[in-house]
Design an enzyme around this catalytic site. Structure first.
Site, PDB file in Angstrom:
ATOM      1  N   PHE A 184     -18.449  14.537 -26.214  1.00 46.46           N
ATOM      2  CA  PHE A 184     -18.027  13.697 -27.345  1.00 46.46           C
ATOM      3  C   PHE A 184     -17.904  12.230 -26.967  1.00 46.46           C
ATOM      4  O   PHE A 184     -18.041  11.354 -27.811  1.00 46.46           O
ATOM      5  CB  PHE A 184     -16.692  14.208 -27.924  1.00 46.46           C
ATOM      6  CG  PHE A 184     -15.571  14.239 -26.926  1.00 46.46           C
ATOM      7  CD1 PHE A 184     -15.411  15.330 -26.085  1.00 46.46           C
ATOM      8  CD2 PHE A 184     -14.687  13.188 -26.814  1.00 46.46           C
ATOM      9  CE1 PHE A 184     -14.388  15.352 -25.153  1.00 46.46           C
ATOM     10  CE2 PHE A 184     -13.664  13.200 -25.880  1.00 46.46           C
ATOM     11  CZ  PHE A 184     -13.526  14.294 -25.046  1.00 46.46           C
ATOM     12  N   ARG A 238     -12.810  15.357 -33.838  1.00 49.41           N
ATOM     13  CA  ARG A 238     -12.212  16.459 -33.095  1.00 49.41           C
ATOM     14  C   ARG A 238     -12.694  17.747 -33.757  1.00 49.41           C
ATOM     15  O   ARG A 238     -11.994  18.332 -34.571  1.00 49.41           O
ATOM     16  CB  ARG A 238     -10.679  16.370 -33.104  1.00 49.41           C
ATOM     17  CG  ARG A 238     -10.103  15.390 -32.082  1.00 49.41           C
ATOM     18  CD  ARG A 238     -10.531  15.744 -30.703  1.00 49.41           C
ATOM     19  NE  ARG A 238      -9.963  14.935 -29.639  1.00 49.41           N
ATOM     20  CZ  ARG A 238     -10.638  14.617 -28.538  1.00 49.41           C
ATOM     21  NH1 ARG A 238     -11.903  14.976 -28.390  1.00 49.41           N
ATOM     22  NH2 ARG A 238     -10.072  13.959 -27.565  1.00 49.41           N
ATOM     23  N   ASP A 292       1.858  20.486 -20.266  1.00 47.87           N
ATOM     24  CA  ASP A 292       1.166  19.211 -20.471  1.00 47.87           C
ATOM     25  C   ASP A 292       2.175  18.356 -21.233  1.00 47.87           C
ATOM     26  O   ASP A 292       2.371  18.512 -22.439  1.00 47.87           O
ATOM     27  CB  ASP A 292      -0.127  19.409 -21.279  1.00 47.87           C
ATOM     28  CG  ASP A 292      -0.870  18.094 -21.470  1.00 47.87           C
ATOM     29  OD1 ASP A 292      -0.214  17.027 -21.393  1.00 47.87           O
ATOM     30  OD2 ASP A 292      -2.084  18.117 -21.724  1.00 47.87           O
ATOM     31  N   PHE A 303      -7.232  21.507 -24.397  1.00 46.19           N
ATOM     32  CA  PHE A 303      -7.507  20.089 -24.491  1.00 46.19           C
ATOM     33  C   PHE A 303      -8.750  19.819 -23.647  1.00 46.19           C
ATOM     34  O   PHE A 303      -8.942  20.429 -22.600  1.00 46.19           O
ATOM     35  CB  PHE A 303      -6.327  19.201 -24.063  1.00 46.19           C
ATOM     36  CG  PHE A 303      -6.671  17.767 -24.295  1.00 46.19           C
ATOM     37  CD1 PHE A 303      -6.742  17.272 -25.591  1.00 46.19           C
ATOM     38  CD2 PHE A 303      -7.036  16.933 -23.256  1.00 46.19           C
ATOM     39  CE1 PHE A 303      -7.154  15.961 -25.834  1.00 46.19           C
ATOM     40  CE2 PHE A 303      -7.451  15.623 -23.490  1.00 46.19           C
ATOM     41  CZ  PHE A 303      -7.510  15.144 -24.786  1.00 46.19           C
ATOM     42  N   THR A 304      -9.587  18.896 -24.113  1.00 51.09           N
ATOM     43  CA  THR A 304     -10.919  18.690 -23.529  1.00 51.09           C
ATOM     44  C   THR A 304     -10.895  18.538 -22.001  1.00 51.09           C
ATOM     45  O   THR A 304     -11.529  19.305 -21.277  1.00 51.09           O
ATOM     46  CB  THR A 304     -11.556  17.443 -24.164  1.00 51.09           C
ATOM     47  OG1 THR A 304     -10.645  16.343 -24.035  1.00 51.09           O
ATOM     48  CG2 THR A 304     -11.865  17.677 -25.636  1.00 51.09           C
ATOM     49  N   LYS A 357       0.424   7.974 -23.428  1.00 50.72           N
ATOM     50  CA  LYS A 357       0.850   8.321 -24.797  1.00 50.72           C
ATOM     51  C   LYS A 357       2.360   8.085 -24.917  1.00 50.72           C
ATOM     52  O   LYS A 357       2.785   6.947 -25.054  1.00 50.72           O
ATOM     53  CB  LYS A 357       0.462   9.764 -25.108  1.00 50.72           C
ATOM     54  CG  LYS A 357      -1.029   9.961 -25.391  1.00 50.72           C
ATOM     55  CD  LYS A 357      -1.872  10.074 -24.166  1.00 50.72           C
ATOM     56  CE  LYS A 357      -3.261  10.580 -24.438  1.00 50.72           C
ATOM     57  NZ  LYS A 357      -4.092  10.572 -23.212  1.00 50.72           N
ATOM     58  N   TYR A 399       0.847  -1.208   0.000  1.00 56.95           N
ATOM     59  CA  TYR A 399       0.000   0.000   0.000  1.00 56.95           C
ATOM     60  C   TYR A 399       0.876   1.249   0.000  1.00 56.95           C
ATOM     61  O   TYR A 399       0.592   2.221  -0.681  1.00 56.95           O
ATOM     62  CB  TYR A 399      -0.928   0.004   1.226  1.00 56.95           C
ATOM     63  CG  TYR A 399      -1.955   1.111   1.118  1.00 56.95           C
ATOM     64  CD1 TYR A 399      -3.179   0.875   0.508  1.00 56.95           C
ATOM     65  CD2 TYR A 399      -1.671   2.397   1.579  1.00 56.95           C
ATOM     66  CE1 TYR A 399      -4.106   1.889   0.362  1.00 56.95           C
ATOM     67  CE2 TYR A 399      -2.596   3.416   1.434  1.00 56.95           C
ATOM     68  CZ  TYR A 399      -3.817   3.159   0.835  1.00 56.95           C
ATOM     69  OH  TYR A 399      -4.730   4.167   0.677  1.00 56.95           O
TER      70      TYR A 399
HETATM   71  C1  LIG Z   1      -2.802  16.525 -24.545  1.00 62.56           C
HETATM   72  C2  LIG Z   1      -3.535  15.696 -23.570  1.00 62.56           C
HETATM   73  N1  LIG Z   1      -3.646  16.103 -22.301  1.00 62.56           N
HETATM   74  C3  LIG Z   1      -4.306  15.383 -21.395  1.00 62.56           C
HETATM   75  C4  LIG Z   1      -4.932  14.202 -21.709  1.00 62.56           C
HETATM   76  C5  LIG Z   1      -5.715  13.464 -20.665  1.00 62.56           C
HETATM   77  O1  LIG Z   1      -5.090  12.316 -20.283  1.00 62.56           O
HETATM   78  P1  LIG Z   1      -5.889  10.994 -19.837  1.00 62.56           P
HETATM   79  O2  LIG Z   1      -6.710  10.533 -20.992  1.00 62.56           O
HETATM   80  O3  LIG Z   1      -4.787  10.052 -19.458  1.00 62.56           O
HETATM   81  O4  LIG Z   1      -6.737  11.353 -18.660  1.00 62.56           O
HETATM   82  C6  LIG Z   1      -4.829  13.729 -23.037  1.00 62.56           C
HETATM   83  C7  LIG Z   1      -5.419  12.458 -23.472  1.00 62.56           C
HETATM   84  O5  LIG Z   1      -6.532  12.139 -23.470  1.00 62.56           O
HETATM   85  C8  LIG Z   1      -4.142  14.517 -23.986  1.00 62.56           C
HETATM   86  O6  LIG Z   1      -4.058  14.136 -25.270  1.00 62.56           O
END
Ligand SMILES: Cc1ncc(COP(=O)(O)O)c(C=O)c1O
Length: 463
Positions: free
Chosen positions: A455, A388, A221, A130-131, A264, A78
């Site tokens: 989305f 996208r 990021d 980014f979303t 990634k 843990y």
């Molecule tokens: C540029 C970027 N930032 C953040 C994220 C979020 O990461 P995760 O999907 O691991 O939560 C992603 C991927 O979805 C991404 O492409």
């Protein structure tokens, strides 16, 4: 930089295949039934119905034998797992930040960072949104402001650094709201929503100077920053013989911390981290981690996941890995270009982005051309891609209207080390066939819209 065995130009894979996963081929009727069932949203289709899966490069990489061997060395304690210390030392070595908090994936790190740094009424500039990043900023009370260069919004502009920050736009914001309302600038490597486009080191250096003057931290990021480093080496003066890992360190050393989706660049199926240099921010992140992720030495991950991530980081910065990665994406992109299919230029690192506005000029953006094209590609071929564009951009929280982004794209995202060149040929053929009969494709209407990140779960019907 020698990334091939015989100094030829080929980008052949620097690995051989030891285990394979069998694919299922389907009929057009089966695929039509599957996409209807999924509300014309590729996110809602079942993976068993997919032939070539280009939905995302997130968590879909093939791990190496060394990563799998590392998984067997999972220390599932843990607290204080040995694998955490391996991860911490890999992050320190390659990314250079002093403090590391593992998280279950990228958005876990974004949640911690947004909660720690943003106060109600703040403004967070970024090189395109980014979303998940923007949503966490908004949920913490912030307003995202896009300060990317204009070139990024034009899919045909071949500017080599479309991920650059426009310092005039940033300065305009800082003058308008005051530097104390700007908790940090969110800087993404190889900007995903712009088509996988890099920032330059020169731009980052200017940004660092500006931020130092105004006391604004830079939070990277880092999700695809090794890929960004590749483009710096390829395109920026003075870097042609600098090792990738040195470029990555130079980038990180100019920033104050990062959020990372290790799914990634870092070649794992799950995992992420928050990293920073500031001791107080680290203390807060460690403490918040226990609320949202788990103890700060596992952050929602098994010990084995952290071991795979530590090893994945090491593999991700090797020259031969990245040469094959970029080479494969380019191979597909060039085939589509040669056939006249409109794609985002220059070709980015992780995906080919089809420009749905030019592919389907007869479909209004309110009828979701990119969503429709992704569904049609699935019906045509069993290839799963993602939208996208208008759907991903969501609604403006103030006006409630669709944001209608300039970029209306379908992303063909290439998982790392998974598919072969022959698979890329199949993808190119399917897209080209669709392009030839593009007039037959119709738009969609949205019939279900979830509140957050629509989305992923929205449903559609054909018009
Ligand atoms: C540029 C970027 N930032 C953040 C994220 C979020 O990461 P995760 O999907 O691991 O939560 C992603 C991927 O979805 C991404 O492409």
């Amino acid at each position: 930089m020698n990334t091939t065995q015989h100094e030829h130009h080929s980008w052949a894979e620097p690995y051989k295949i030891k285990m394979v996963e069998l694919l299922r081929m389907t009929t057009r009727e089966e695929r039509l039934a599957a996409i209807r069932e999924a509300g014309y949203n590729t996110f809602l289709t079942r993976s068993r119905d997919v032939y070539i899966d280009l939905l995302t490069d997130s968590g879909t990489s093939a791990m190496s034998d060394r990563q799998w061997a590392g998984m067997m060395r999972g220390d599932e304690a843990y607290s204080g797992s040995e694998n955490f210390y391996h991860l911490e030392s890999a992050v320190r070595e390659y990314y250079g930040y002093r403090h590391v908090v593992p998280t279950h994936q990228g958005r876990g790190a974004e949640n911690l960072m947004s909660k720690i740094l943003i106060r109600e009424g703040d403004y967070v500039p970024g090189n395109m949104y980014f979303t998940t990043t923007r949503l966490h900023q908004e949920m913490a009370g912030g307003t995202f402001v896009d300060v990317i260069v204009d070139e990024a919004h034009d899919p045909q502009d071949r500017f080599p650094f479309k991920g650059n920050v426009d310092l005039d736009k940033l300065d305009e914001l800082v003058r308008e709201v005051g530097a104390d309302r700007v908790p940090y600038i969110s800087l993404e490597g190889n900007v995903n929503m712009a088509g996988g486009q890099p920032f330059s080191m020169a731009n980052l250096r200017l940004l660092r100077g500006y931020c130092d003057k105004h006391g604004i931290p830079i939070i990277l990021d880092a999700t695809r920053t090794v890929e960004n480093s590749w483009f710096i080496r390829e395109r920026e003066d003075g870097y042609s013989s600098t090792p990738l890992r040195a470029i990555l360190r130079e980038i990180c050393d100019m920033t104050d911390g990062c959020t990372m989706s290790a799914k990634k660049d870092a070649l794992v199926n799950i995992g992420g981290f928050f990293a920073c240099n500031d001791g107080d921010v680290f203390l807060k992140a460690k403490n918040l981690a226990v609320v949202y992720e788990g103890l700060h030495t596992y952050g929602g991950l098994a010990g084995r996941d952290m071991e795979a991530m530590a090893q994945g980081i090491r593999e991700s910065v090797t020259e031969e890995h990245m040469a094959a990665r970029i080479g494969q994406v380019r191979y597909l992109g060039r085939k589509l270009e040669a056939a006249g299919v409109p794609i985002v230029e220059p070709i980015g690192s992780h995906a080919i982005f089809i420009d749905a506005r030019r592919f389907l000029p007869h479909i209004d953006q309110e009828q979701y051309p990119a969503q429709s094209l992704a569904a049609e590609l699935f019906i045509e071929s069993g290839i799963r891609s993602m939208e996208r564009g208008n759907v991903s951009a969501g609604r403006d929280p103030v006006t409630g209207r669709n944001r209608q982004p300039k970029l209306e794209l379908v992303r063909l995202t290439i998982p790392r080390r998974v598919y072969t060149q022959a698979h890329m040929d199949v993808v190119a053929e399917a897209v080209i066939d669709l392009y030839r009969r593009r007039e037959e494709i119709r738009g969609l209407k949205m019939v279900y819209e979830p509140e957050y990140l629509r989305f992923f779960q929205a449903r559609f019907e054909p018009l």
